[in-house]
Design a protein around this motif. Structure first.
Motif, PDB file in Angstrom:
ATOM      1  N   GLN A 155      22.786  43.644  48.107  1.00  0.00           N
ATOM      2  CA  GLN A 155      23.198  42.443  48.832  1.00  0.00           C
ATOM      3  C   GLN A 155      23.460  42.757  50.308  1.00  0.00           C
ATOM      4  O   GLN A 155      23.747  43.895  50.674  1.00  0.00           O
ATOM      5  CB  GLN A 155      24.458  41.845  48.201  1.00  0.00           C
ATOM      6  N   THR A 156      23.361  41.726  51.116  1.00  0.00           N
ATOM      7  CA  THR A 156      23.597  41.865  52.549  1.00  0.00           C
ATOM      8  C   THR A 156      25.064  41.600  52.865  1.00  0.00           C
ATOM      9  O   THR A 156      25.647  40.647  52.363  1.00  0.00           O
ATOM     10  CB  THR A 156      22.724  40.869  53.325  1.00  0.00           C
ATOM     11  N   LEU A 157      25.639  42.451  53.697  1.00  0.00           N
ATOM     12  CA  LEU A 157      27.019  42.273  54.141  1.00  0.00           C
ATOM     13  C   LEU A 157      27.033  41.648  55.528  1.00  0.00           C
ATOM     14  O   LEU A 157      26.284  42.057  56.413  1.00  0.00           O
ATOM     15  CB  LEU A 157      27.742  43.624  54.196  1.00  0.00           C
ATOM     16  N   ASN A 158      27.886  40.641  55.719  1.00  0.00           N
ATOM     17  CA  ASN A 158      28.173  40.089  57.043  1.00  0.00           C
ATOM     18  C   ASN A 158      29.639  40.369  57.323  1.00  0.00           C
ATOM     19  O   ASN A 158      30.521  39.769  56.708  1.00  0.00           O
ATOM     20  CB  ASN A 158      27.880  38.592  57.077  1.00  0.00           C
ATOM     21  N   LEU A 159      29.895  41.311  58.227  1.00  0.00           N
ATOM     22  CA  LEU A 159      31.233  41.841  58.435  1.00  0.00           C
ATOM     23  C   LEU A 159      31.744  41.494  59.828  1.00  0.00           C
ATOM     24  O   LEU A 159      31.355  42.122  60.821  1.00  0.00           O
ATOM     25  CB  LEU A 159      31.221  43.367  58.234  1.00  0.00           C
ATOM     26  N   VAL A 200      32.483  40.164  66.740  1.00  0.00           N
ATOM     27  CA  VAL A 200      31.093  40.522  66.448  1.00  0.00           C
ATOM     28  C   VAL A 200      30.894  40.506  64.941  1.00  0.00           C
ATOM     29  O   VAL A 200      31.801  40.867  64.182  1.00  0.00           O
ATOM     30  CB  VAL A 200      30.756  41.931  67.006  1.00  0.00           C
ATOM     31  N   VAL A 201      29.709  40.084  64.496  1.00  0.00           N
ATOM     32  CA  VAL A 201      29.364  40.138  63.075  1.00  0.00           C
ATOM     33  C   VAL A 201      28.369  41.272  62.864  1.00  0.00           C
ATOM     34  O   VAL A 201      27.268  41.256  63.432  1.00  0.00           O
ATOM     35  CB  VAL A 201      28.760  38.814  62.573  1.00  0.00           C
ATOM     36  N   ILE A 202      28.781  42.260  62.073  1.00  0.00           N
ATOM     37  CA  ILE A 202      27.877  43.357  61.707  1.00  0.00           C
ATOM     38  C   ILE A 202      27.146  42.948  60.437  1.00  0.00           C
ATOM     39  O   ILE A 202      27.767  42.605  59.438  1.00  0.00           O
ATOM     40  CB  ILE A 202      28.649  44.665  61.472  1.00  0.00           C
ATOM     41  N   GLN A 203      25.829  43.006  60.478  1.00  0.00           N
ATOM     42  CA  GLN A 203      25.038  42.637  59.301  1.00  0.00           C
ATOM     43  C   GLN A 203      24.246  43.854  58.825  1.00  0.00           C
ATOM     44  O   GLN A 203      23.554  44.512  59.606  1.00  0.00           O
ATOM     45  CB  GLN A 203      24.076  41.500  59.642  1.00  0.00           C
ATOM     46  N   LEU A 239      16.768  38.709  56.862  1.00  0.00           N
ATOM     47  CA  LEU A 239      18.140  38.622  57.343  1.00  0.00           C
ATOM     48  C   LEU A 239      18.257  37.543  58.413  1.00  0.00           C
ATOM     49  O   LEU A 239      17.362  37.349  59.236  1.00  0.00           O
ATOM     50  CB  LEU A 239      18.591  39.967  57.929  1.00  0.00           C
ATOM     51  N   LEU A 240      19.378  36.860  58.415  1.00  0.00           N
ATOM     52  CA  LEU A 240      19.626  35.843  59.427  1.00  0.00           C
ATOM     53  C   LEU A 240      20.010  36.514  60.742  1.00  0.00           C
ATOM     54  O   LEU A 240      20.516  37.639  60.758  1.00  0.00           O
ATOM     55  CB  LEU A 240      20.754  34.921  58.956  1.00  0.00           C
ATOM     56  N   PRO A 241      19.802  35.862  61.864  1.00  0.00           N
ATOM     57  CA  PRO A 241      20.185  36.449  63.155  1.00  0.00           C
ATOM     58  C   PRO A 241      21.684  36.754  63.186  1.00  0.00           C
ATOM     59  O   PRO A 241      22.500  35.975  62.705  1.00  0.00           O
ATOM     60  CB  PRO A 241      19.820  35.358  64.156  1.00  0.00           C
ATOM     61  N   ALA A 242      22.027  37.902  63.740  1.00  0.00           N
ATOM     62  CA  ALA A 242      23.430  38.304  63.867  1.00  0.00           C
ATOM     63  C   ALA A 242      23.575  39.118  65.142  1.00  0.00           C
ATOM     64  O   ALA A 242      22.622  39.738  65.612  1.00  0.00           O
ATOM     65  CB  ALA A 242      23.863  39.121  62.646  1.00  0.00           C
ATOM     66  N   PRO A 243      24.775  39.146  65.738  1.00  0.00           N
ATOM     67  CA  PRO A 243      24.980  39.911  66.971  1.00  0.00           C
ATOM     68  C   PRO A 243      24.646  41.398  66.813  1.00  0.00           C
ATOM     69  O   PRO A 243      24.131  42.011  67.733  1.00  0.00           O
ATOM     70  CB  PRO A 243      26.472  39.704  67.260  1.00  0.00           C
ATOM     71  N   LEU A 244      24.946  41.974  65.651  1.00  0.00           N
ATOM     72  CA  LEU A 244      24.705  43.400  65.452  1.00  0.00           C
ATOM     73  C   LEU A 244      24.096  43.615  64.071  1.00  0.00           C
ATOM     74  O   LEU A 244      24.774  43.515  63.054  1.00  0.00           O
ATOM     75  CB  LEU A 244      26.004  44.200  65.579  1.00  0.00           C
ATOM     76  N   VAL A 245      22.789  43.862  64.036  1.00  0.00           N
ATOM     77  CA  VAL A 245      22.076  44.098  62.785  1.00  0.00           C
ATOM     78  C   VAL A 245      21.762  45.582  62.672  1.00  0.00           C
ATOM     79  O   VAL A 245      21.097  46.153  63.541  1.00  0.00           O
ATOM     80  CB  VAL A 245      20.773  43.268  62.710  1.00  0.00           C
TER      81      VAL A 245
END
Length: 494
Positions: free
Chosen positions: A150-154, A159-162, A173-179
């Motif tokens: 599973q993908t984590l969105n933290l 900032v959201v770490i994905q 994966l959806l766009p996130a500030p920090l992938v």
């Protein structure tokens, strides 16, 4: 020091501990001052847990480890330390320098995730100190537990770490500030670039669990090289010890430097030039970069500067693709070596028709090295690997290594669990009423106790469906109901 003791396993309550830095963890987290080494540095270390701590701390550790790949499983006997170290000139300090570390400790090898987290936290912490950490810990307390696949969105500090828990980045994966491309994989090409010409030899040394010293100019290079070496056997687990950054203050210093016994099966990363002479008796020494030391080096430690492979493009931006190619090459190498072993051990599994409901499951046949070696002529790695060499000799040496022992124990455990699961299914498909007709009360009670023991102590770890477990429970009730009332009372309270 941030101790991530349980975040990855529970979603209830405060999952982290913010505690004073202990001397045991503090020692490897600071870099010995080197002239010109100013600024920020990130690296990692690994150390043993004390004897009394070597237990499963959290009740669902087993569930996580059963689902996670071997390379991402929670450690039960070691801690990983992830360090962000700052060293800058400061005339107000006694030594003339500001030196401070933020150390994140966990039983999980999530090097990319935790180092990225430190990049966000540490600079703020050095400026604002404890209040910053309190706010960060409150955010981390709300993080969801990781589930393999599973993908984590933290979210942390705005900032959201994905990241995907099992390694490679998902394409959707959806766009996130920090992938993060991976939760744990390093840039393998960058780590191995100085020694690419020796990658085959290094793979063999790691496969055999040989003692290796990595001598590097900085803790960053040292720890990354050691972690890259331990990852090059994937999907085979590296079962020996390893220390990404080792210092003269570590508790095992005397154990590793003694000349009264052979070096242990371990990969040690060091930066202190003192180790050049102290560990010169070790059989394998890998020097990356230059360690400064006055006087001449011992002859047996001098290594010519390694050439880069001309066939690889080392231009900036190519590293990601080169790492993927290098990882694929190492994967194919490991698979070519391990597939014959997998085929042979699978042949040791009893046939399913030999499993009967009213007898204990048959035993797995023992692993015979000579029988295995006979299979290599027609099913050896030479059929799938273009590399030529003494494969038979490599297997014989592999049999003596901790990596073989770890692989065999894991596979034997999985096969035993499979036999137990098949035995349960056989019981569920049997006519238990017909079986009980000519059996004594002693035999029936014995069956009840055995079935209960399977349900209580074994089924939690078996690959069986919930439906099968429910049917076994109904069978137990049926059997007990056929017994005299006094025995029913005893068994219901047993």
């Amino acid at each position: 020091l941030l101790f991530f003791g349980a975040w990855h396993l529970r979603a209830v309550g405060r999952e982290y501990v913010l505690s004073p830095v202990s001397s045991t963890l503090l020692v490897p987290s600071f870099v010995i001052f080197i002239s010109g080494g100013l600024g920020d540095t990130q690296f990692s270390f690994r150390l043993r847990q004390s004897g009394g701590q070597r237990t499963t701390h959290y009740e669902d550790d087993g569930e996580y480890n059963r689902e996670a790949p071997l390379t991402l499983q929670r450690e039960s006997a070691h801690y990983f330390g992830y360090v962000y170290f700052r060293q800058v000139k400061d005339s107000s300090m006694k030594r003339g320098y500001f030196q401070k570390s933020l150390v994140l400790v966990s039983c999980l090898p999530y090097v990319n995730l935790f180092q990225s987290l430190l990049q966000l936290i540490a600079p703020e912490y050095f400026d604002k100190l404890e209040p910053c950490l309190e706010a960060v810990c409150n955010e981390i307390d709300q993080w969801p537990p990781p589930v393999p696949g599973q993908t984590l969105n933290l979210p942390v500090m705005g900032v959201v770490i994905q990241v995907l828990v099992t390694g490679d980045l998902c394409s959707n994966l959806l766009p996130a500030p920090l992938v993060l491309p991976s939760i744990h994989e390093l840039d393998l090409f960058r780590c191995f670039q100085p020694v690419l010409i020796h990658i085959q030899m290094l793979w063999e040394l790691m496969l055999l669990g040989e003692p290796i010293v990595v001598m590097a100019p900085s803790p960053t290079v040292s720890s990354e090289m050691v972690l890259a070496l331990t990852s090059c056997l994937a999907p085979l687990r590296y079962c020996c010890d390893y220390r990404p950054y080792f210092t003269i203050h570590d508790s095992e210093f005397k154990e590793y430097t003694t000349r009264t016994q052979a070096p242990p099966n371990i990969v040690v990363g060091v930066t202190n030039p003192f180790f050049i002479k102290t560990l010169q008796h070790w059989p394998h020494i890998l020097r990356v970069g230059e360690l400064r030391m006055s006087g001449d080096l011992p002859k047996q430690v001098k290594v010519k500067k390694l050439a880069k492979l001309k066939t690889l493009d080392t231009k900036p931006g190519k590293s990601f693709f080169q790492s993927a190619l290098l990882r694929r090459h190492l994967l194919e190498l490991t698979q070519s070596f391990i597939i014959p072993l997998e085929h042979y051990i699978a042949s040791l599994m009893p046939l399913q028709r030999a499993i009967t409901p009213w007898k204990n499951p048959p035993q797995i046949r023992p692993f015979c090295q000579e029988d295995f070696m006979k299979t290599l002529e027609h099913a050896g790695p030479q059929l799938t690997c273009v590399l030529k060499g003494d494969w038979l000799g490599l297997y014989r040496r592999f049999f003596k290594s901790p990596n073989f022992d770890g692989w065999y124990r894991q596979r034997h455990k999985e096969m035993t669990q499979k036999l137990e699961a098949l035995h349960l299914e056989a019981i569920c498909e049997a006519n238990i009423v017909a079986w009980m007709k000519d059996k004594s009360e002693v035999e029936i009670v014995d069956l009840v106790l055995k079935l209960r023991e399977k349900l209580v102590t074994r089924c939690q770890h078996l690959p069986v469906k919930e439906e099968t477990l429910q049917r076994v429970g109904l069978y137990i009730d049926t059997i007990i109901g056929s017994l005299p009332e006094d025995l029913q009372t005893v068994l219901h309270h047993h």
